[in-house]
Scaffold this motif. Sequence first.
Motif, mmCIF file in Angstrom:
data_model
loop_
_atom_site.group_PDB
_atom_site.id
_atom_site.type_symbol
_atom_site.label_atom_id
_atom_site.label_comp_id
_atom_site.label_asym_id
_atom_site.label_seq_id
_atom_site.Cartn_x
_atom_site.Cartn_y
_atom_site.Cartn_z
ATOM 1 N N ALA A 176 0.835 -1.206 0.000
ATOM 2 C CA ALA A 176 0.000 0.000 0.000
ATOM 3 C C ALA A 176 0.865 1.249 0.000
ATOM 4 C CB ALA A 176 -0.923 -0.012 1.221
ATOM 5 N N LYS A 177 1.910 1.234 0.817
ATOM 6 C CA LYS A 177 2.816 2.391 0.844
ATOM 7 C C LYS A 177 3.569 2.521 -0.477
ATOM 8 C CE LYS A 177 3.640 2.602 5.848
ATOM 9 N NZ LYS A 177 2.703 1.563 6.273
ATOM 10 N N GLY A 178 3.925 1.369 -1.053
ATOM 11 C CA GLY A 178 4.635 1.408 -2.328
ATOM 12 C C GLY A 178 3.803 1.991 -3.455
ATOM 13 N N TRP A 179 2.497 1.779 -3.400
ATOM 14 C CA TRP A 179 1.609 2.326 -4.428
ATOM 15 C C TRP A 179 1.256 3.786 -4.168
ATOM 16 C CZ3 TRP A 179 0.202 0.781 -9.093
ATOM 17 C CH2 TRP A 179 0.363 -0.557 -9.439
ATOM 18 N N VAL A 180 0.991 4.115 -2.925
ATOM 19 C CA VAL A 180 0.467 5.448 -2.642
ATOM 20 C C VAL A 180 1.503 6.539 -2.894
ATOM 21 C CG1 VAL A 180 1.083 5.526 -0.178
ATOM 22 C CG2 VAL A 180 -0.910 6.771 -0.992
ATOM 23 N N LEU A 208 -6.377 9.175 1.584
ATOM 24 C CA LEU A 208 -7.211 8.690 2.688
ATOM 25 C C LEU A 208 -7.614 7.234 2.478
ATOM 26 C CD1 LEU A 208 -9.527 11.781 3.332
ATOM 27 C CD2 LEU A 208 -7.601 10.992 4.723
ATOM 28 N N LEU A 209 -7.914 6.886 1.224
ATOM 29 C CA LEU A 209 -8.281 5.502 0.927
ATOM 30 C C LEU A 209 -7.112 4.563 1.213
ATOM 31 C CD1 LEU A 209 -10.149 3.346 -0.209
ATOM 32 C CD2 LEU A 209 -9.363 3.963 -2.509
ATOM 33 N N PHE A 210 -5.927 4.933 0.741
ATOM 34 C CA PHE A 210 -4.753 4.097 0.992
ATOM 35 C C PHE A 210 -4.442 4.034 2.487
ATOM 36 C CE2 PHE A 210 -3.778 4.563 -3.551
ATOM 37 C CZ PHE A 210 -3.310 3.286 -3.841
ATOM 38 N N ALA A 211 -4.645 5.150 3.189
ATOM 39 C CA ALA A 211 -4.380 5.167 4.632
ATOM 40 C C ALA A 211 -5.307 4.195 5.358
ATOM 41 C CB ALA A 211 -4.555 6.580 5.185
ATOM 42 N N TYR A 212 -6.579 4.175 4.955
ATOM 43 C CA TYR A 212 -7.507 3.238 5.590
ATOM 44 C C TYR A 212 -7.098 1.791 5.301
ATOM 45 C CZ TYR A 212 -11.464 0.234 6.390
ATOM 46 O OH TYR A 212 -12.242 -0.812 6.802
ATOM 47 N N LEU A 213 -6.748 1.514 4.034
ATOM 48 C CA LEU A 213 -6.337 0.150 3.690
ATOM 49 C C LEU A 213 -5.121 -0.270 4.504
ATOM 50 C CD1 LEU A 213 -6.741 0.171 -0.204
ATOM 51 C CD2 LEU A 213 -8.165 -1.034 1.455
ATOM 52 N N ASP A 214 -4.156 0.632 4.608
ATOM 53 C CA ASP A 214 -2.945 0.320 5.361
ATOM 54 C C ASP A 214 -3.265 0.106 6.838
ATOM 55 O OD1 ASP A 214 -0.331 -0.103 6.012
ATOM 56 O OD2 ASP A 214 0.419 1.789 5.220
ATOM 57 N N ALA A 215 -4.126 0.972 7.394
ATOM 58 C CA ALA A 215 -4.514 0.822 8.799
ATOM 59 C C ALA A 215 -5.275 -0.483 9.016
ATOM 60 C CB ALA A 215 -5.364 2.015 9.238
ATOM 61 N N HIS A 216 -6.100 -0.844 8.048
ATOM 62 C CA HIS A 216 -6.838 -2.107 8.150
ATOM 63 C C HIS A 216 -5.874 -3.293 8.133
ATOM 64 C CE1 HIS A 216 -9.944 -5.109 7.634
ATOM 65 N NE2 HIS A 216 -9.373 -5.521 6.515
ATOM 66 N N TYR A 217 -4.878 -3.235 7.256
ATOM 67 C CA TYR A 217 -3.879 -4.311 7.221
ATOM 68 C C TYR A 217 -3.143 -4.404 8.556
ATOM 69 C CZ TYR A 217 -4.473 -4.394 2.122
ATOM 70 O OH TYR A 217 -4.984 -4.498 0.854
ATOM 71 N N SER A 281 3.805 3.601 11.788
ATOM 72 C CA SER A 281 3.734 3.230 10.375
ATOM 73 C C SER A 281 2.570 3.886 9.642
ATOM 74 C CB SER A 281 3.615 1.706 10.235
ATOM 75 O OG SER A 281 2.411 1.242 10.807
ATOM 76 N N ILE A 282 1.674 4.549 10.370
ATOM 77 C CA ILE A 282 0.518 5.188 9.732
ATOM 78 C C ILE A 282 0.597 6.709 9.838
ATOM 79 C CG2 ILE A 282 -1.991 5.388 9.701
ATOM 80 C CD1 ILE A 282 -1.035 2.682 8.783
ATOM 81 N N ALA A 283 0.585 7.231 11.048
ATOM 82 C CA ALA A 283 0.481 8.681 11.242
ATOM 83 C C ALA A 283 1.615 9.471 10.588
ATOM 84 C CB ALA A 283 0.388 8.993 12.736
ATOM 85 N N PRO A 284 2.891 9.141 10.815
ATOM 86 C CA PRO A 284 3.954 9.959 10.210
ATOM 87 C C PRO A 284 3.949 9.907 8.680
ATOM 88 C CG PRO A 284 4.814 8.622 12.005
ATOM 89 C CD PRO A 284 3.441 8.111 11.708
ATOM 90 N N PHE A 285 3.757 8.712 8.129
ATOM 91 C CA PHE A 285 3.831 8.550 6.680
ATOM 92 C C PHE A 285 2.678 9.263 5.979
ATOM 93 C CE2 PHE A 285 2.938 6.231 2.744
ATOM 94 C CZ PHE A 285 4.185 6.227 2.141
ATOM 95 N N TYR A 286 1.463 8.919 6.363
ATOM 96 C CA TYR A 286 0.305 9.499 5.684
ATOM 97 C C TYR A 286 0.053 10.939 6.131
ATOM 98 C CZ TYR A 286 -0.573 4.830 3.954
ATOM 99 O OH TYR A 286 -0.443 3.617 3.318
ATOM 100 N N GLY A 287 0.438 11.248 7.359
ATOM 101 C CA GLY A 287 0.293 12.629 7.813
ATOM 102 C C GLY A 287 1.155 13.579 7.010
ATOM 103 N N ALA A 288 2.388 13.163 6.713
ATOM 104 C CA ALA A 288 3.283 14.011 5.927
ATOM 105 C C ALA A 288 2.743 14.217 4.514
ATOM 106 C CB ALA A 288 4.675 13.388 5.881
ATOM 107 N N LEU A 289 2.240 13.140 3.909
ATOM 108 C CA LEU A 289 1.683 13.263 2.556
ATOM 109 C C LEU A 289 0.415 14.113 2.559
ATOM 110 C CD1 LEU A 289 2.175 9.643 1.146
ATOM 111 C CD2 LEU A 289 3.415 11.721 0.506
ATOM 112 N N ALA A 290 -0.368 14.016 3.623
ATOM 113 C CA ALA A 290 -1.576 14.838 3.710
ATOM 114 C C ALA A 290 -1.217 16.314 3.833
ATOM 115 C CB ALA A 290 -2.423 14.394 4.901
#
Length: 309
Positions: A176-180, A208-217, A281-290
């Motif tokens: 998911a991170k590799g794609w997003v 947001l969609l990728f973040a949810y998928l990653d969080a779900h994983y 693994s969620i907040a820093p990565f997706y937060g920075a992109l957001a």
Amino acid sequence: MGSECPFCVIVAQNDPDVREVYRDEHVVAFFPDEPATLGHVLVIPRSHVPKVWELSDDTATHLTRAVLLLSRAVKHALEPSGLNLIQSNGESATQSVPHLHVHVVPRNEGDAMGRIWPRETSFSEAVKNKAMLDVRHAIEREAHEASVPVTPEDRRKHLDYLQAVVTRQAASSAAAKGWVLPVVTATYGFALTQRAWPLAFLGLLGLLLFAYLDAHYLNTERRFRKLYVIVAQSLRSVPLFTLNPDDADDPVEEDSDGSVNRWQRLKRKYVPGRDIWYSWSIAPFYGALALLGVGVIVAVIWRYGLDAG
């Protein structure tokens, strides 16, 4: 559980005000601060066990013996005309302290307890028959699992299966991170070159969609890790070779009418908790992109206006 549990404090003999009446190497018995009736005793295992279905057979044996001892003692000491044994599990059953305890409550006519059972219920015959069959099947399953010993080889295979699921979930998270990263950054870049802030907004939605998928994983991975630990350490009886992480969780609380709260079950399975969203693994990565996406939107609007694009 330590100092977070008031009963564990009593077990550790760190409560100077407790009215303790009995203690051995397995259980402790004491008066509650506000007894329902005179002589009301709480009997608890010394080990921290939240609910009855988590109780080991050995601890259950010692607890039962202690309850019988305390019941006889209360009967002889206070001579009540009756006695209730009450054991509650979960908030819906009025359990207020998450440490298993049995109430030994001496009863007399006209005491403060009053009636503890409804005079009548409105369950249909079909509903009662279905519940009877469900319980029978559950008993058969539990009895079968208890009668079939788990060999070390079976446990090893079970752990291998669980580890494979954990590894797959971790790989899905990495994918998911590799794609997003290329998709979202390309969308942001295209939004800048086209001077179109809506494109950056679409990138945020995709993020947001990728973040949810990653969080779900990650949530699923942690649930399977919990099941792995339970199987490895034999902390609880679970079906052999189960790949259902629900077997590692406490049963879902019931509604007031006794039905299973399906929303709670779905929430546990599909809605990642706060600890997942705030994980490294969620907040820093997706937060920075957001933040980057918001910055692109602000920059485009600031320079080219709201109608840009």
